[in-house]
Design an enzyme around this catalytic site. Structure first.
Site, mmCIF file in Angstrom:
data_model
loop_
_atom_site.group_PDB
_atom_site.id
_atom_site.type_symbol
_atom_site.label_atom_id
_atom_site.label_comp_id
_atom_site.label_asym_id
_atom_site.label_seq_id
_atom_site.Cartn_x
_atom_site.Cartn_y
_atom_site.Cartn_z
ATOM 1 N N LYS A 97 0.721 -1.055 0.234
ATOM 2 C CA LYS A 97 0.116 0.018 0.318
ATOM 3 C C LYS A 97 0.901 1.179 -0.194
ATOM 4 C CE LYS A 97 -2.992 2.299 2.723
ATOM 5 N NZ LYS A 97 -3.526 2.926 4.165
ATOM 6 N N GLY A 158 -7.882 9.846 9.761
ATOM 7 C CA GLY A 158 -8.762 10.240 11.264
ATOM 8 C C GLY A 158 -9.889 11.227 11.742
ATOM 9 N N ALA A 185 -9.252 5.509 4.131
ATOM 10 C CA ALA A 185 -9.452 6.598 5.174
ATOM 11 C C ALA A 185 -10.618 8.300 5.502
ATOM 12 C CB ALA A 185 -8.115 8.167 4.592
ATOM 13 N N GLY A 186 -10.819 8.180 6.454
ATOM 14 C CA GLY A 186 -11.813 9.582 6.755
ATOM 15 C C GLY A 186 -13.256 8.402 7.058
ATOM 16 N N ASN A 207 -9.041 1.439 9.980
ATOM 17 C CA ASN A 207 -8.326 2.055 11.269
ATOM 18 C C ASN A 207 -8.602 1.884 12.067
ATOM 19 O OD1 ASN A 207 -4.489 0.707 11.362
ATOM 20 N ND2 ASN A 207 -6.466 1.149 12.700
ATOM 21 N N THR A 208 -8.720 4.059 12.038
ATOM 22 C CA THR A 208 -8.912 4.461 13.337
ATOM 23 C C THR A 208 -10.341 4.485 13.711
ATOM 24 O OG1 THR A 208 -7.325 6.300 13.116
ATOM 25 C CG2 THR A 208 -8.929 6.686 13.717
#
EC number: 2.8.1.10
Length: 262
Positions: A97, A158, A185-186, A207-208
């Site tokens: 990635k 995040g 992301a986001g 992830n977050t």
């Protein structure tokens, strides 16, 4: 089924491995979500066989899920290429990635360096999944460089804001119908993941939203279900939104004046 670089995966969810409260919670979250791949930074696990790095690598192997190394934290082409090559040696995989950050505040990808690094890595035999913006032209350049799949962001890493540029993402999906597109992301809520899947995106990387939630294990399950539901809805063909009401019950047998327009 998700297909990337000719390989098929049973899930359309990819899961990050950073910032979980404990290693055990990470392991349980992965087992609950059953993702296609788990992402990991070489810098997170360490390099050189130290105890912390070796233990983390062993934990990842126990999940039985393919590992997708990333170049998180890299800010130059050379740094990203070197990190990718080291990751290939450590994790014994050609998957990478590719992350190349151009701004420390927004963590926005540097698409110019991203294209250059992608060209180098693809020539070196890597299967590159570039973390990019929703910019159509930048995405086309990445495809020209040899990338067979893209990872556009929904919002800065995040933030949990969801798809802040919905129009651009929908246009990207429309203009690149044959390219696997994974939202990366986001995203902060399962409903946001379901939404982008309903738009026709091929997968989601998180992830977050999972690792920093109150209950990562249950949140992992929630996102897995949301991704599956969103894809199923897309394939089922949702009804189009309309401004005028339309009765769902049949009109046969009703008095003729019920159909009159006022």
């Amino acid at each position: 089924m998700l297909t990337l670089y000719g390989e098929t995966f049973p899930s359309r969810l990819l899961l990050g491995t950073a910032a979980y409260p404990t290693p055990e919670i990470l392991k349980q979250s992965v087992r609950t979500a059953r993702p296609a791949m788990i992402t990991v930074s070489l810098r997170r696990t360490g390099c050189g066989g130290e105890a912390h790095g070796q233990g983390f690598w062993s934990l990842l192997q126990e999940t039985g899920v393919p590992v997708l190394p990333n170049t998180a934290g890299c800010q130059s082409v050379q740094e990203a290429v070197t990190t990718a090559q080291m990751a290939r040696e450590v994790f014994e995989t050609d998957w990478i990635k590719l992350e190349l950050i151009g701004d420390d505040d927004t963590l926005q990808p540097d698409v110019f360096q991203l294209v250059e690094a992608a060209e180098i890595l693809i020539k070196d035999g890597f299967k590159v999944l570039p973390y990019c913006t929703e910019d159509l032209i930048a995405c086309r350049r990445l495809l020209d460089a040899g990338c067979q799949a893209l990872m556009p962001w929904a919002a800065p890493i995040g933030t949990g804001l969801g798809a802040v540029h919905a129009y651009a993402l929908k246009i990207l999906r429309e203009r690149l119908p044959d390219t696997p597109l994974i939202i990366d992301a986001g995203l902060g809520l399962p409903s946001q993941a379901a939404q982008v899947m309903e738009w026709g995106f091929d997968g989601v990387l998180l992830n977050t939203a999972v690792s920093r939630s109150g209950d990562p294990v249950n949140m992992a399950r929630a996102f897995a279900l949301a991704v599956e539901s969103g894809r199923l809805a897309f394939e089922a063909g949702p009804v189009e939104a309309r401004t005028k009401a339309q009765a769902s019950t049949p009109t046969v047998g009703q008095p003729f004046w019920h159909s009159a327009e006022y």
